[in-house]
Design a protein around this motif. Structure first.
Motif, PDB file in Angstrom:
ATOM      1  N   MET A  23     -12.486  -7.241   0.093  1.00  0.00           N
ATOM      2  CA  MET A  23     -11.148  -7.295  -0.323  1.00  0.00           C
ATOM      3  C   MET A  23     -10.717  -6.237  -1.466  1.00  0.00           C
ATOM      4  N   LEU A  24     -10.904  -7.893  -2.656  1.00  0.00           N
ATOM      5  CA  LEU A  24     -10.456  -7.405  -4.102  1.00  0.00           C
ATOM      6  C   LEU A  24     -11.183  -6.669  -4.404  1.00  0.00           C
ATOM      7  N   GLU A  25     -11.885  -6.184  -3.796  1.00  0.00           N
ATOM      8  CA  GLU A  25     -13.208  -4.748  -4.788  1.00  0.00           C
ATOM      9  C   GLU A  25     -12.237  -3.950  -4.200  1.00  0.00           C
TER      10      GLU A  25
ATOM     11  N   GLU B  20      -2.621   1.984   2.055  1.00  0.00           N
ATOM     12  CA  GLU B  20      -4.141   1.662   1.844  1.00  0.00           C
ATOM     13  C   GLU B  20      -4.555   0.220   2.185  1.00  0.00           C
ATOM     14  N   LEU B  21      -4.074  -0.582   0.842  1.00  0.00           N
ATOM     15  CA  LEU B  21      -5.122  -2.193   1.462  1.00  0.00           C
ATOM     16  C   LEU B  21      -4.504  -2.905   2.838  1.00  0.00           C
TER      17      LEU B  21
ATOM     18  N   THR C 296      -9.315  -3.701  -3.427  1.00  0.00           N
ATOM     19  CA  THR C 296      -7.836  -3.585  -4.421  1.00  0.00           C
ATOM     20  C   THR C 296      -8.116  -2.904  -5.486  1.00  0.00           C
ATOM     21  N   GLY C 297      -8.855  -2.994  -6.365  1.00  0.00           N
ATOM     22  CA  GLY C 297      -9.429  -1.851  -7.555  1.00  0.00           C
ATOM     23  C   GLY C 297      -9.620  -0.478  -7.054  1.00  0.00           C
ATOM     24  N   VAL C 298     -10.053  -0.077  -5.879  1.00  0.00           N
ATOM     25  CA  VAL C 298     -10.488   1.309  -6.285  1.00  0.00           C
ATOM     26  C   VAL C 298      -9.361   1.654  -5.263  1.00  0.00           C
ATOM     27  N   ILE C 299      -9.007   1.040  -4.694  1.00  0.00           N
ATOM     28  CA  ILE C 299      -6.999   1.110  -4.371  1.00  0.00           C
ATOM     29  C   ILE C 299      -6.104   1.465  -5.586  1.00  0.00           C
ATOM     30  N   ALA C 300      -6.599   0.834  -6.001  1.00  0.00           N
ATOM     31  CA  ALA C 300      -5.589   0.907  -7.214  1.00  0.00           C
ATOM     32  C   ALA C 300      -5.478   2.232  -8.037  1.00  0.00           C
ATOM     33  N   ALA C 301      -7.557   2.609  -8.215  1.00  0.00           N
ATOM     34  CA  ALA C 301      -7.077   2.943  -8.805  1.00  0.00           C
ATOM     35  C   ALA C 301      -6.834   4.668  -8.418  1.00  0.00           C
ATOM     36  N   ARG C 302      -7.486   4.737  -7.522  1.00  0.00           N
ATOM     37  CA  ARG C 302      -7.131   6.031  -6.492  1.00  0.00           C
ATOM     38  C   ARG C 302      -5.883   6.307  -6.387  1.00  0.00           C
ATOM     39  N   HIS C 303      -4.904   5.686  -6.795  1.00  0.00           N
ATOM     40  CA  HIS C 303      -3.291   5.871  -6.855  1.00  0.00           C
ATOM     41  C   HIS C 303      -2.334   6.074  -8.278  1.00  0.00           C
ATOM     42  N   ASP C 304      -3.824   5.432  -8.820  1.00  0.00           N
ATOM     43  CA  ASP C 304      -3.340   5.515  -9.905  1.00  0.00           C
ATOM     44  C   ASP C 304      -2.057   4.158 -10.710  1.00  0.00           C
ATOM     45  N   VAL C 305      -2.011   2.966 -10.289  1.00  0.00           N
ATOM     46  CA  VAL C 305      -1.531   2.121  -9.920  1.00  0.00           C
ATOM     47  C   VAL C 305      -2.142   0.864  -9.655  1.00  0.00           C
TER      48      VAL C 305
ATOM     49  N   ALA D  46      -6.052 -16.155  -2.197  1.00  0.00           N
ATOM     50  CA  ALA D  46      -6.553 -15.146  -1.784  1.00  0.00           C
ATOM     51  C   ALA D  46      -8.458 -14.871  -1.560  1.00  0.00           C
ATOM     52  N   GLY D  47      -8.668 -16.533  -1.967  1.00  0.00           N
ATOM     53  CA  GLY D  47      -9.848 -17.048  -1.173  1.00  0.00           C
ATOM     54  C   GLY D  47      -9.577 -17.510  -0.265  1.00  0.00           C
ATOM     55  N   ASP D  48      -8.394 -17.775   0.541  1.00  0.00           N
ATOM     56  CA  ASP D  48      -8.601 -17.745   2.232  1.00  0.00           C
ATOM     57  C   ASP D  48      -8.238 -16.823   3.152  1.00  0.00           C
ATOM     58  N   GLY D  49      -8.660 -15.694   2.684  1.00  0.00           N
ATOM     59  CA  GLY D  49      -8.217 -14.081   3.646  1.00  0.00           C
ATOM     60  C   GLY D  49      -6.394 -13.823   3.136  1.00  0.00           C
TER      61      GLY D  49
END
Length: 107
Positions: A1-3, A50-51, A5-14, A22-25
């Motif tokens: 999910m963290l990966e 998207e998240l 999150t990075g992809v989604i952030a880049a796609r939306h420029d945020v 976050a480690g427990d989901g």
């Protein structure tokens, strides 16, 4: 999910920070945008949706321990089956038959 999150952030420029446990989901994304920037707010909302979809696809939930607020309501509807949603609506009607709790928000 963290990966994702990075992809989604880049796609939306945020910028998206993840905080708390976050480690427990139970991810707590913090989407950072410039104040007063309408375009950034729209991009942030699209990234948030998207998240939610990514979390659901990975078997997670949109609710976490804080429940579902107005921001996550549509994600909850994507996550839960119609029977679960009907049950929740029935419980609400039983506890609030006059619909006086959060009347402007509806089901």
């Amino acid at each position: 999910m963290l990966e994702q999150t990075g992809v989604i952030a880049a796609r939306h420029d945020v910028h998206i920070a993840t905080i708390a446990h976050a480690g427990d989901g139970n991810l707590h994304p913090l989407i950072i945008t410039p104040p007063g920037d309408a375009a950034a707010r729209i991009a942030a909302q699209a990234a948030f949706e998207e998240l939610l979809d990514a979390a659901i696809a990975l078997g997670g939930t949109v609710t976490g321990e804080h429940g579902v607020g107005i921001l996550k309501r549509d994600g909850m509807r994507r996550e839960l089956d119609p029977g679960s949603l009907a049950l929740q609506s029935a419980i609400r009607r039983a506890l609030d038959p006059l619909e006086i709790f959060n009347p402007a928000r509806g089901n």
